[in-house]
Design a protein around this motif. Structure first.
Motif, mmCIF file in Angstrom:
data_model
loop_
_atom_site.group_PDB
_atom_site.id
_atom_site.type_symbol
_atom_site.label_atom_id
_atom_site.label_comp_id
_atom_site.label_asym_id
_atom_site.label_seq_id
_atom_site.Cartn_x
_atom_site.Cartn_y
_atom_site.Cartn_z
ATOM 1 N N ALA A 46 -3.076 0.485 -17.158
ATOM 2 C CA ALA A 46 -4.544 0.486 -17.169
ATOM 3 C C ALA A 46 -5.082 -0.889 -16.773
ATOM 4 C CB ALA A 46 -5.065 0.890 -18.545
ATOM 5 N N GLY A 47 -4.374 -1.937 -17.160
ATOM 6 C CA GLY A 47 -4.760 -3.289 -16.760
ATOM 7 C C GLY A 47 -4.685 -3.514 -15.262
ATOM 8 N N HIS A 48 -4.011 -2.611 -14.574
ATOM 9 C CA HIS A 48 -3.898 -2.680 -13.115
ATOM 10 C C HIS A 48 -4.649 -1.522 -12.443
ATOM 11 C CE1 HIS A 48 -1.065 -6.007 -13.183
ATOM 12 N NE2 HIS A 48 -0.579 -5.435 -14.265
ATOM 13 N N GLY A 49 -5.497 -0.853 -13.217
ATOM 14 C CA GLY A 49 -6.332 0.217 -12.667
ATOM 15 C C GLY A 49 -5.590 1.508 -12.388
ATOM 16 N N LEU A 50 -4.450 1.715 -13.056
ATOM 17 C CA LEU A 50 -3.648 2.911 -12.806
ATOM 18 C C LEU A 50 -3.392 3.683 -14.085
ATOM 19 C CD1 LEU A 50 -0.894 1.377 -10.492
ATOM 20 C CD2 LEU A 50 -2.765 2.882 -9.781
ATOM 21 N N ASP A 56 3.498 7.036 -11.203
ATOM 22 C CA ASP A 56 4.635 7.904 -10.889
ATOM 23 C C ASP A 56 4.563 8.387 -9.442
ATOM 24 O OD1 ASP A 56 6.979 9.481 -11.493
ATOM 25 O OD2 ASP A 56 5.665 11.221 -11.610
ATOM 26 N N VAL A 57 3.384 8.813 -9.010
ATOM 27 C CA VAL A 57 3.214 9.278 -7.624
ATOM 28 C C VAL A 57 3.454 8.125 -6.649
ATOM 29 C CG1 VAL A 57 1.555 10.149 -5.918
ATOM 30 C CG2 VAL A 57 1.690 11.213 -8.178
ATOM 31 N N ARG A 92 -7.714 12.491 -7.342
ATOM 32 C CA ARG A 92 -8.188 11.210 -7.917
ATOM 33 C C ARG A 92 -7.638 10.022 -7.129
ATOM 34 N NH1 ARG A 92 -6.691 13.538 -12.949
ATOM 35 N NH2 ARG A 92 -4.929 12.103 -13.007
ATOM 36 N N MET A 93 -6.367 10.126 -6.752
ATOM 37 C CA MET A 93 -5.738 9.025 -6.022
ATOM 38 C C MET A 93 -6.302 8.893 -4.613
ATOM 39 S SD MET A 93 -1.824 9.358 -7.356
ATOM 40 C CE MET A 93 -1.308 7.817 -6.578
ATOM 41 N N GLN A 94 -6.663 10.020 -4.021
ATOM 42 C CA GLN A 94 -7.271 9.977 -2.692
ATOM 43 C C GLN A 94 -8.653 9.326 -2.800
ATOM 44 O OE1 GLN A 94 -6.743 13.612 -0.556
ATOM 45 N NE2 GLN A 94 -7.913 12.930 1.199
ATOM 46 N N VAL A 122 -0.654 -1.746 -3.512
ATOM 47 C CA VAL A 122 -0.753 -1.645 -4.974
ATOM 48 C C VAL A 122 0.631 -1.473 -5.597
ATOM 49 C CG1 VAL A 122 -1.588 -0.203 -6.879
ATOM 50 C CG2 VAL A 122 -3.147 -0.838 -5.023
ATOM 51 N N ILE A 123 1.427 -0.536 -5.087
ATOM 52 C CA ILE A 123 2.742 -0.309 -5.698
ATOM 53 C C ILE A 123 3.651 -1.518 -5.498
ATOM 54 C CG2 ILE A 123 3.734 0.964 -3.739
ATOM 55 C CD1 ILE A 123 4.448 1.553 -7.492
ATOM 56 N N ASP A 124 3.589 -2.157 -4.344
ATOM 57 C CA ASP A 124 4.435 -3.330 -4.117
ATOM 58 C C ASP A 124 4.015 -4.521 -4.984
ATOM 59 O OD1 ASP A 124 6.142 -2.069 -2.384
ATOM 60 O OD2 ASP A 124 5.283 -2.943 -0.561
#
Length: 168
Positions: A46-50, A56-57, A92-94, A122-124
């Motif tokens: 949540a601290g990273h907006g996720l 997981d996706v 939501r992710m889109q 973001v993932i990296d």
């Protein structure tokens, strides 16, 4: 120093000495640590907006390799969630610009979910921080204890048929 589960076991042994409560010592501790870790990981992400499902996706797409895309069916096989849950998560992710849906050029009925440049960034960025956070959660264990725990948990998972899916 005893943990909270040890106290529960002591109470049960006093009240029902005719029952061997050893399973509570294992299952109770796994369930308790799971709840603690769920909260820790949810708060970290949540601290990273996720949300955990979004992470997981993103991580599933990232480890699939370039062009970082999978069909919705492939997600269903790896994530064990319903079609509706995947659809809502991807919607939501889109909206956040993390993924896009791409129609398969050969089979127009098939849709692929692909990381956007922003999703890849973001993932990296978050992945190494996430791994460091998980290492923090395990800092009480030395290398030998970690290896023993990994082996024991792997044995349990395999006994329930939790084996890798094809390609993953």
């Amino acid at each position: 120093m005893a943990d909270a589960v040890a106290s529960v076991l002591e109470q049960w042994r006093r009240e029902r000495p005719d029952i061997d409560f050893w399973p509570i010592g294992v299952v109770g501790r796994i369930m308790r640590i799971s709840r603690m870790w769920d909260k820790e990981i949810k708060d970290f992400l949540a601290g990273h907006g996720l949300e955990p499902g979004e992470f997981d996706v993103l991580s599933t797409l990232r480890r699939s390799g370039a062009p970082y895309e999978l069909t919705a069916g492939a997600f269903l096989k790896t994530s064990l969630v319903t079609t509706g849950a995947i659809t809502l998560r991807v919607d939501r992710m889109q909206d956040k610009g993390l993924v896009i849906r791409v129609r398969d050029e050969v089979d127009r009925r098939s849709v692929r979910i692909r990381l956007t440049d922003h999703g890849l960034e973001v993932i990296d960025r978050v992945l190494p921080l996430h791994i460091a956070n998980e290492a923090r959660l395990l800092q009480a264990l030395g290398p030998e204890d970690r290896e023993l725990l990994v082996a024991a948990l792997s044995t349990l998972l395999e006994s329930y048929g939790d084996i890798p899916t094809s390609g993953g």
